[in-house]
Design a protein around this motif. Structure first.
Motif, PDB file in Angstrom:
ATOM      1  N   ARG A  86       0.843  -1.192   0.000  1.00  0.00           N
ATOM      2  CA  ARG A  86       0.000   0.000   0.000  1.00  0.00           C
ATOM      3  C   ARG A  86       0.876   1.238   0.000  1.00  0.00           C
ATOM      4  O   ARG A  86       1.556   1.518   0.988  1.00  0.00           O
ATOM      5  CB  ARG A  86      -0.895  -0.009   1.227  1.00  0.00           C
ATOM      6  N   PRO A  87       0.886   2.000  -1.082  1.00  0.00           N
ATOM      7  CA  PRO A  87       1.742   3.192  -1.104  1.00  0.00           C
ATOM      8  C   PRO A  87       1.293   4.201  -0.060  1.00  0.00           C
ATOM      9  O   PRO A  87       0.121   4.280   0.315  1.00  0.00           O
ATOM     10  CB  PRO A  87       1.537   3.749  -2.529  1.00  0.00           C
ATOM     11  N   ALA A  88       2.250   4.972   0.401  1.00  0.00           N
ATOM     12  CA  ALA A  88       1.936   6.008   1.376  1.00  0.00           C
ATOM     13  C   ALA A  88       1.044   7.069   0.735  1.00  0.00           C
ATOM     14  O   ALA A  88       1.298   7.522  -0.384  1.00  0.00           O
ATOM     15  CB  ALA A  88       3.223   6.645   1.888  1.00  0.00           C
ATOM     16  N   VAL A  89      -0.014   7.439   1.432  1.00  0.00           N
ATOM     17  CA  VAL A  89      -0.950   8.455   0.967  1.00  0.00           C
ATOM     18  C   VAL A  89      -1.031   9.544   2.021  1.00  0.00           C
ATOM     19  O   VAL A  89      -1.180   9.262   3.204  1.00  0.00           O
ATOM     20  CB  VAL A  89      -2.344   7.848   0.705  1.00  0.00           C
ATOM     21  N   PRO A 119      -6.818  17.390 -13.036  1.00  0.00           N
ATOM     22  CA  PRO A 119      -6.735  16.449 -11.907  1.00  0.00           C
ATOM     23  C   PRO A 119      -8.052  15.728 -11.695  1.00  0.00           C
ATOM     24  O   PRO A 119      -9.131  16.264 -11.963  1.00  0.00           O
ATOM     25  CB  PRO A 119      -6.388  17.356 -10.722  1.00  0.00           C
ATOM     26  N   SER A 120      -7.970  14.506 -11.219  1.00  0.00           N
ATOM     27  CA  SER A 120      -9.177  13.699 -11.037  1.00  0.00           C
ATOM     28  C   SER A 120     -10.002  14.157  -9.849  1.00  0.00           C
ATOM     29  O   SER A 120     -11.215  13.929  -9.805  1.00  0.00           O
ATOM     30  CB  SER A 120      -8.798  12.226 -10.862  1.00  0.00           C
ATOM     31  N   ALA A 121      -9.378  14.791  -8.850  1.00  0.00           N
ATOM     32  CA  ALA A 121     -10.082  15.247  -7.656  1.00  0.00           C
ATOM     33  C   ALA A 121      -9.225  16.296  -6.973  1.00  0.00           C
ATOM     34  O   ALA A 121      -8.068  16.539  -7.352  1.00  0.00           O
ATOM     35  CB  ALA A 121     -10.381  14.082  -6.711  1.00  0.00           C
ATOM     36  N   GLU A 133      -0.855  14.010  -6.299  1.00  0.00           N
ATOM     37  CA  GLU A 133      -0.662  12.725  -5.643  1.00  0.00           C
ATOM     38  C   GLU A 133      -1.420  11.638  -6.394  1.00  0.00           C
ATOM     39  O   GLU A 133      -2.624  11.778  -6.647  1.00  0.00           O
ATOM     40  CB  GLU A 133      -1.133  12.790  -4.194  1.00  0.00           C
ATOM     41  N   ASP A 134      -0.706  10.594  -6.755  1.00  0.00           N
ATOM     42  CA  ASP A 134      -1.314   9.472  -7.468  1.00  0.00           C
ATOM     43  C   ASP A 134      -2.043   8.579  -6.473  1.00  0.00           C
ATOM     44  O   ASP A 134      -1.436   8.060  -5.538  1.00  0.00           O
ATOM     45  CB  ASP A 134      -0.228   8.683  -8.203  1.00  0.00           C
ATOM     46  N   VAL A 165      -4.527  13.300  -7.998  1.00  0.00           N
ATOM     47  CA  VAL A 165      -5.340  14.193  -7.177  1.00  0.00           C
ATOM     48  C   VAL A 165      -4.534  15.462  -6.888  1.00  0.00           C
ATOM     49  O   VAL A 165      -3.339  15.398  -6.588  1.00  0.00           O
ATOM     50  CB  VAL A 165      -5.747  13.496  -5.864  1.00  0.00           C
ATOM     51  N   LEU A 166      -5.195  16.600  -6.991  1.00  0.00           N
ATOM     52  CA  LEU A 166      -4.561  17.873  -6.659  1.00  0.00           C
ATOM     53  C   LEU A 166      -4.772  18.164  -5.174  1.00  0.00           C
ATOM     54  O   LEU A 166      -5.907  18.296  -4.704  1.00  0.00           O
ATOM     55  CB  LEU A 166      -5.164  19.002  -7.505  1.00  0.00           C
ATOM     56  N   VAL A 167      -3.686  18.243  -4.417  1.00  0.00           N
ATOM     57  CA  VAL A 167      -3.737  18.547  -2.988  1.00  0.00           C
ATOM     58  C   VAL A 167      -3.331  20.004  -2.806  1.00  0.00           C
ATOM     59  O   VAL A 167      -2.251  20.414  -3.242  1.00  0.00           O
ATOM     60  CB  VAL A 167      -2.800  17.619  -2.187  1.00  0.00           C
ATOM     61  N   ILE A 168      -4.201  20.784  -2.169  1.00  0.00           N
ATOM     62  CA  ILE A 168      -3.992  22.225  -2.000  1.00  0.00           C
ATOM     63  C   ILE A 168      -3.853  22.525  -0.514  1.00  0.00           C
ATOM     64  O   ILE A 168      -4.639  22.036   0.311  1.00  0.00           O
ATOM     65  CB  ILE A 168      -5.157  23.031  -2.592  1.00  0.00           C
ATOM     66  N   GLY A 169      -2.879  23.343  -0.167  1.00  0.00           N
ATOM     67  CA  GLY A 169      -2.728  23.782   1.211  1.00  0.00           C
ATOM     68  C   GLY A 169      -3.896  24.668   1.629  1.00  0.00           C
ATOM     69  O   GLY A 169      -4.153  25.702   0.999  1.00  0.00           O
TER      70      GLY A 169
END
Length: 587
Positions: A86-89, A119-121, A133-134, A165-169
């Protein structure tokens, strides 16, 4: 070809070259695993055709065959471990399109301008950073997500490619304006282009699988037969670490090439605004760090978590702009539309990100409870600051009692709390006889300035008391992250202990003693001089005297704690009007 296009192409070529190098490492590892089997097949075929024979060749043939079987089994175990790892998420707050339609529209328009897949989400992280993040691994997908929904193509079922996935601060959304956020996200969103390349995607999956296999091998084996599983898990982990070390340089160079290509592609989008927006990134990071370490951390230690951290960062940065001339002019932007307006319910998103920040940086529970409840900024001075001071003052006096320190007599005819009535009835000597310890500031100052000053002993006692209380606190197991739009909770925490990113190292005994003495002084100022607890957005708990913050208490306290010199503190107390002989109200 333009200069920008040339730079982008060079970065993409470098990334693809490193991706191919990673895939060659995977191919060579496969070839090494198959080599004994190939030799065994040659020997078996040669023996069947009568070309080799005799006792010596039979022994070699069976030895090579046995070796090939062992190697194949080991290779199969490693392959299964890498595939199932399980990759780190990153722990994040999922943000559905229904919760932020305008933000999704902004990101899609940005992807169209950059001519890259959208991005998918989108997800939020309580940090001043943004990345792709994949999450195509099956463990990071709900049951019927686009990544696992079968698609028909020529009668076959296969997985449709999914963008990362696009992760935004989350602090960016509250501090930045809409145009600034778009400029900051441009090079991040541009990274979806290289991520869609088959070689780069395959190389990333291989590296993430190795990393996950190493983590799985290092985790304790569950079940009754954990001892028997330790040997094969250790072997798998050793092989995965060996492969990961050989991949490290190529993987880093590949990611640098991807970043360079994405940055070059984003040059044409809001380039001039990106320079100013990057200044806001640095400012947001400075304000966010001060808010977490000075404001949020004291509340977390009290079992309260501020529920509007992202809104608080705006107040913190506004205060920083007022104090720091380098930040002047930044507050003039606040008249423009903030990026948090792109959310349908900014308050709900802020609360979820605030709770996640408490988990990441402090290790608090995943849900509210009797000992872990949210606190609003208006309630912070009374429910956090005042409670913190009185809790620390009570701990300080308990340590003095445990040390057998003789209570100081109370003064004045109008004591109204604690054991003041007993002191009036029996006198100072009678109070000592019945063991009534009046909680006064004079008692603390006397012990730190007397001929046998007990500063070191008191600091050690407070450190031990704090350690005991922390050890006695209930330990919260890692829990799942907030639910996805499909209602399936994703466990992004893994086996790692929380907090994942502690904010501060353990405090020394002297620092703890200074904090507790300052808390006792603040309690005395509130109870005897009309002061009040307050909140400073950059420095946390503050003492307000006549509505103004008194920030000059630290130096007199250090003189008392470190040197046993109460002179500066007595001058400070006189200027405020604090009575050291009056009892202090404790929790």
């Amino acid at each position: 070809m333009s200069g920008t296009g040339t730079g982008e192409e060079l970065g993409a070529q470098a990334a693809r070259a490193r991706a191919l190098a990673l895939l060659r490492i995977r191919s060579r590892a496969t070839a090494v695993a198959l080599l004994p089997a190939a030799v065994a097949v040659v020997l078996l075929v040669a023996a069947a055709q009568g070309r080799i024979g005799g006792g010596g060749w039979d022994a070699v043939r069976w030895a090579v065959t046995a070796c090939a079987a062992v190697v194949l089994l080991g290779a199969a175990a490693v392959s299964v471990a890498i595939a199932r790892a399980r990759p780190a998420v990153s722990p994040t707050v999922p943000l559905t399109e229904q919760a932020a339609p305008d933000l999704y529209r902004l990101v899609r328009d940005l992807a169209d301008r950059l001519d890259v897949p959208a991005p998918s989400a989108i997800a939020l992280t309580p940090d001043c950073d943004s990345w792709l993040e994949d999450r195509t691994h099956r463990s990071a997908q709900p049951a019927e997500s686009p990544a696992t929904r079968p698609a028909a193509s020529g009668g076959r079922r296969h997985r449709a490619p999914v963008a990362p996935v696009l992760v935004i601060g989350s602090p960016f959304l509250w501090w930045m304006r809409v145009a600034e956020l778009r400029a900051v996200l441009a090079p991040v969103v541009a990274g979806t282009g290289p991520a869609a390349h088959p070689d780069i995607a395959a190389a990333r999956r291989f590296v993430r699988g190795l990393d996950g296999a190493v983590a799985d091998a290092a985790a304790p084996a569950p079940g009754r037969f954990s001892g028997l599983r330790r040997v094969p898990r250790g072997l798998v982990g050793w092989i995965a670490r060996l492969l990961l070390r050989s991949c490290r340089g190529h993987a880093a160079a590949m990611e640098r090439g991807v970043a360079a290509a994405a940055s070059e592609r984003a040059q044409a989008v809001d380039y001039g605004l990106r320079i100013a927006a990057q200044e806001q990134v640095g400012l947001a990071y400075a304000g966010w760090d001060r808010l977490l370490t000075r404001v949020a951390l004291p509340a977390w230690r009290m079992g309260r978590w501020p529920s509007r951290l992202d809104a608080g960062v705006v107040s913190a940065l506004t205060e920083l702009s007022r104090r720091d001339r380098l930040a002047e002019g930044f507050t003039s932007r606040l008249g423009e539309r903030p990026a948090c307006d792109l959310l349908e319910e900014p308050g709900a998103a802020d609360e979820a990100a605030s709770l996640l920040a408490a988990r990441l940086f402090h290790g608090g529970p995943a849900e509210t409870g009797p000992d872990w409840s949210p606190v609003d900024w208006q309630q912070y001075p009374e429910e956090v600051v005042d409670r913190k001071w009185r809790t620390e003052a009570a701990r300080l006096l308990r340590v003095l009692d445990a040390m057998g320190v003789r209570p100081a007599p109370a003064g004045g005819p109008d004591e109204a709390v604690g054991g003041a009535g007993a002191v009036r009835a029996f006198g100072a000597r009678g109070a000592d006889a019945v063991g009534v310890a009046v909680p006064t500031l004079a008692r603390v100052v006397e012990q730190l300035t007397g001929p046998d000053g007990r500063g070191e002993e008191l600091a050690a006692g407070i450190s031990a008391a704090v350690a005991r209380e922390e050890a006695a606190a209930p330990q919260q197991p890692p829990a799942g992250s907030p639910a996805t739009s499909d209602g399936d909770a994703l466990d992004f925490w893994g086996p790692d202990p929380l907090p994942l990113f502690p904010l501060q190292p353990p405090r020394t005994g002297t620092e703890l003693l200074a904090d507790h003495v300052a808390a006792m002084i603040c309690c005395a100022a509130v109870d005897t001089a009309g002061a009040a607890p307050g909140l400073d957005w950059l420095d946390g708990p503050a003492l307000l005297v006549d509505g103004e913050r008194r920030a000059d208490l630290g130096s007199p306290v250090l003189s008392l704690v470190e040197d046993g010199d109460a002179g500066p503190l007595r001058c400070w107390l006189a200027s405020v009007g604090v009575r050291t002989d009056k009892p202090v109200r404790l929790v």
